[in-house]
Design a protein around this motif. Sequence first.
Motif, short mmCIF file in Angstrom:
data_model
loop_
_atom_site.label_atom_id
_atom_site.label_comp_id
_atom_site.label_asym_id
_atom_site.label_seq_id
_atom_site.Cartn_x
_atom_site.Cartn_y
_atom_site.Cartn_z
N GLU A 171 -13.59 3.98 0.03
CA GLU A 171 -13.08 2.89 -0.28
C GLU A 171 -12.23 2.29 0.70
O GLU A 171 -11.10 2.24 0.85
CB GLU A 171 -12.41 2.41 -1.62
CG GLU A 171 -13.41 2.75 -2.71
CD GLU A 171 -12.86 2.63 -4.11
OE1 GLU A 171 -12.20 1.34 -3.88
OE2 GLU A 171 -12.91 3.42 -4.99
N PRO A 172 -12.67 2.20 2.08
CA PRO A 172 -11.46 1.85 3.32
C PRO A 172 -10.87 0.91 2.80
O PRO A 172 -9.27 0.81 3.50
CB PRO A 172 -12.64 1.44 4.52
CG PRO A 172 -13.94 2.13 3.93
CD PRO A 172 -13.95 2.19 2.68
N ASP A 173 -10.94 -0.17 2.04
CA ASP A 173 -10.22 -1.33 1.75
C ASP A 173 -9.33 -1.32 0.52
O ASP A 173 -8.39 -2.04 0.26
CB ASP A 173 -10.97 -2.73 1.76
CG ASP A 173 -11.70 -2.90 2.87
OD1 ASP A 173 -11.28 -2.58 3.89
OD2 ASP A 173 -12.71 -3.59 2.59
N ALA A 174 -9.29 0.06 -0.13
CA ALA A 174 -8.46 0.19 -1.19
C ALA A 174 -6.71 0.11 -0.77
O ALA A 174 -6.30 0.54 0.23
CB ALA A 174 -8.88 1.78 -1.72
N ILE A 175 -5.99 -0.33 -1.69
CA ILE A 175 -4.39 -0.37 -1.58
C ILE A 175 -4.04 -0.22 -2.63
O ILE A 175 -4.61 -0.03 -3.94
CB ILE A 175 -4.45 -1.85 -1.13
CG1 ILE A 175 -4.58 -3.02 -2.33
CG2 ILE A 175 -5.00 -2.19 0.18
CD1 ILE A 175 -3.96 -4.30 -2.08
N THR A 213 -0.39 -1.82 5.74
CA THR A 213 -1.30 -2.64 4.96
C THR A 213 -1.86 -2.18 3.66
O THR A 213 -2.30 -2.68 2.93
CB THR A 213 -2.59 -2.78 6.14
OG1 THR A 213 -3.12 -1.33 6.15
CG2 THR A 213 -2.24 -3.27 7.29
N ASP A 214 -1.53 -0.64 3.35
CA ASP A 214 -2.12 0.05 2.29
C ASP A 214 -1.25 -0.15 1.01
O ASP A 214 -1.41 0.41 -0.09
CB ASP A 214 -2.36 1.07 2.54
CG ASP A 214 -3.62 1.29 3.36
OD1 ASP A 214 -4.28 0.41 3.87
OD2 ASP A 214 -3.71 2.40 4.16
N ILE A 215 -0.09 -0.98 0.95
CA ILE A 215 0.81 -1.23 -0.17
C ILE A 215 1.18 -2.48 -0.20
O ILE A 215 1.83 -3.40 0.65
CB ILE A 215 2.20 -0.18 -0.09
CG1 ILE A 215 1.88 1.25 -0.04
CG2 ILE A 215 3.26 -0.68 -1.24
CD1 ILE A 215 3.29 2.09 -0.30
N ARG A 216 0.89 -2.97 -1.55
CA ARG A 216 1.02 -4.72 -1.84
C ARG A 216 2.23 -4.70 -2.79
O ARG A 216 2.00 -4.12 -4.03
CB ARG A 216 -0.10 -5.37 -2.24
CG ARG A 216 0.04 -6.87 -2.53
CD ARG A 216 -1.20 -7.41 -2.80
NE ARG A 216 -2.12 -7.43 -2.00
CZ ARG A 216 -3.30 -7.61 -2.03
NH1 ARG A 216 -3.82 -7.55 -3.26
NH2 ARG A 216 -4.24 -7.69 -0.99
N ILE A 217 3.33 -5.14 -2.53
CA ILE A 217 4.36 -5.28 -3.60
C ILE A 217 4.39 -6.84 -4.17
O ILE A 217 4.47 -7.64 -3.33
CB ILE A 217 5.68 -4.94 -3.01
CG1 ILE A 217 5.89 -3.33 -2.43
CG2 ILE A 217 6.99 -4.86 -3.94
CD1 ILE A 217 6.83 -3.14 -1.63
N THR A 218 4.36 -6.73 -5.36
CA THR A 218 4.33 -8.40 -6.07
C THR A 218 5.63 -8.33 -6.97
O THR A 218 5.86 -7.39 -7.65
CB THR A 218 3.27 -8.39 -6.87
OG1 THR A 218 1.68 -8.41 -6.12
CG2 THR A 218 3.34 -9.94 -7.61
N LEU A 219 6.44 -9.33 -6.76
CA LEU A 219 7.82 -9.39 -7.40
C LEU A 219 7.82 -10.78 -8.20
O LEU A 219 7.58 -11.90 -7.81
CB LEU A 219 8.93 -9.56 -6.31
CG LEU A 219 10.49 -9.74 -6.96
CD1 LEU A 219 10.85 -8.54 -8.00
CD2 LEU A 219 11.51 -10.03 -5.92
N LEU A 220 7.88 -10.56 -9.68
CA LEU A 220 7.70 -11.68 -10.47
C LEU A 220 8.98 -12.05 -11.19
O LEU A 220 9.44 -11.09 -11.91
CB LEU A 220 6.54 -11.60 -11.81
CG LEU A 220 5.20 -10.91 -10.95
CD1 LEU A 220 4.31 -10.45 -12.05
CD2 LEU A 220 4.69 -12.01 -10.20
N GLU A 221 9.24 -13.15 -11.32
CA GLU A 221 10.39 -13.87 -12.03
C GLU A 221 10.25 -14.73 -12.73
O GLU A 221 9.57 -15.67 -12.38
CB GLU A 221 11.58 -14.06 -10.69
CG GLU A 221 12.74 -14.93 -11.31
CD GLU A 221 13.76 -13.95 -12.20
OE1 GLU A 221 14.18 -14.95 -13.20
OE2 GLU A 221 13.60 -13.00 -12.59
#
Length: 441
Positions: A171-175, A213-221
Motif C-alpha cells: 500500500e504505497p499510499d498508506a499513512i 508525507t507519511d504522518i498526518r497530524i490532526t488537532l481538534l479543539e
Amino acid sequence: MTSTSFSDDSSHRVVIVGGGAGGLELAAKLGRKFGTSHITLIDKSTEHIWKPSLHEVAAGTLDIHREGLSYFMLARDRRFSFVLGEIEGVDRPNRKVRLKPVLSPQGEEMVPSREIAYDTLVLAVGSRSNFFGTPGAAEHAIALDSTAQAERFRMQLMRELVLLNQRKNHEPDAILNIAIVGGGATGVELAAELLEARRGMSFYGLENFNPATDIRITLLEGSNRLLSALQPRLSQTARNLLEERGVFVATSVRVTRVTDKGLYDSNEVFYPANLCVWAAGIEAPAFLAEQGLAVNRLNQLQVDDRLRTVDADIYAMGDCAQAPWDDDNAFLPARAQVAHQQASYLVPIMQARIQGGPVPDKPFVFKDYGSLVSVGHSRGVGSLMGVLAGRSWFVEGLLARMMYMSLHIMHHMAVLGPIRTASMALGRLLLKRSTHRVKLH
C-alpha cells in the motif's frame, strides 16, 4: 480572621500527598528546614518528571530514564521522608492517610496497604484527563497524565511506524494518522513535538517511511481557537506555525465518540486515527469527592484564600484545588506557576504549625507572569505579564523557546538547588551531542 497558634510539638508531622511540581517543591523546602521526622512525601511513582515535559516523552524526544529524578534520591538529599504508594482515602477523625497496596508489574503485592499518620496534611495529587463521558474515549484514546501513559503512547507510535513500514510494500499510499483532541498547551506542544520527532524516525530501519508525507497530524479543539485561555494573538500565531508545517487544525469541533479507527464529531464528520491522544480538559481524582470535604463538579477540593479546606488540618494546592483568584468569583488556573507559588506560600505556614507559633494569616495572592508555549525546539510563543511597567509583552521565536526552557530549570533549582541544577544541565547538554535525537527502542 485571627491567627491560629499551636502548642509546641517536636513531633508535628506534615504529610504531603503528591510529588508533582508544587508538592515536591514544598517537601524539598520544608525538608531542608526540619528533616525527615517532620516532613513526609507520598507518591505512587518512584520518579519525578516535570509534567509539562510529558509531551516530549510521548514523542520520544526525551528519555524518561535520563530526565526523571528519583524520589528516594531527592528524599536523601533534601532530608524528607518518602513513602511509595497511592492514596486510597483519608481517615480524618484519626488523622491518617490510607494507602493502597504497592503491586509489582506482574500484579503481585510487594507492600501491603498502610496508614500514615499526619498532624497537617497537604493534598497535591494533581489532575487527570477528563473524557467528559465521551463514548470510546477511555478505551481508545491515550491521555498524557503520567510518564507511564506517555511511554505507552511512544511504544504504540513505534509499533504503528513498524506496521506502516510493512504495509507500504503493498500500500504505497498508506499513512499514519495521529489525532489530538484538545488545543490547549498539551495538545499544541505534542503536535509540535511530533513534527520535531518525525525528522529522525526514518533512521530507524524504516526504509519505506517518508517523514515528510507519511504522518498526518490532526488537532481538534472544541472552542473557536487554539490556546483559548491565552491572548488571541498567541492563538493565531501558534495555529499559523502548526499549519505551515502540515498539521491539520480544526476548531469549534466537539468529539462525540472515539473508535479504534478514528473519531466522530457532532456533525458525524469522521477523522481517521491510528493513534488518538486526549488532552481536552482535566478533573481531579475521584477519591477526593469521598472524603467529606467540599469539592466542585471536577472533584477539585474547594479551598479558601489561605489554601485551607473545611478541615483545619488539611490544605490543598495545585490542580486538585479550586482556589479563589479575585473578587469576580474567578478561580486559579491549572498551571505549574500556580503550584510553584503556592508551594512557596505554604512554607512559612507549615513552619509555624511545626514550631507551634502563630500561623501567618496573609492570603495567597497569585502573580501571573504570563504563559509560554513550545511550538518546536527553536520556536515558541508567549506573553509576559507585568514585566515592564505593568504591561503585557508578546514574545515568540527562539527567545520564547529559551524562556520556556528556563521554567524547567527554575523548577529544578527549587528542588535541587543551583549547583546541582547547573551540573545536571551541563551534563545533559554534553550528553545530547552524543546520543540519538529520537528514542524508538
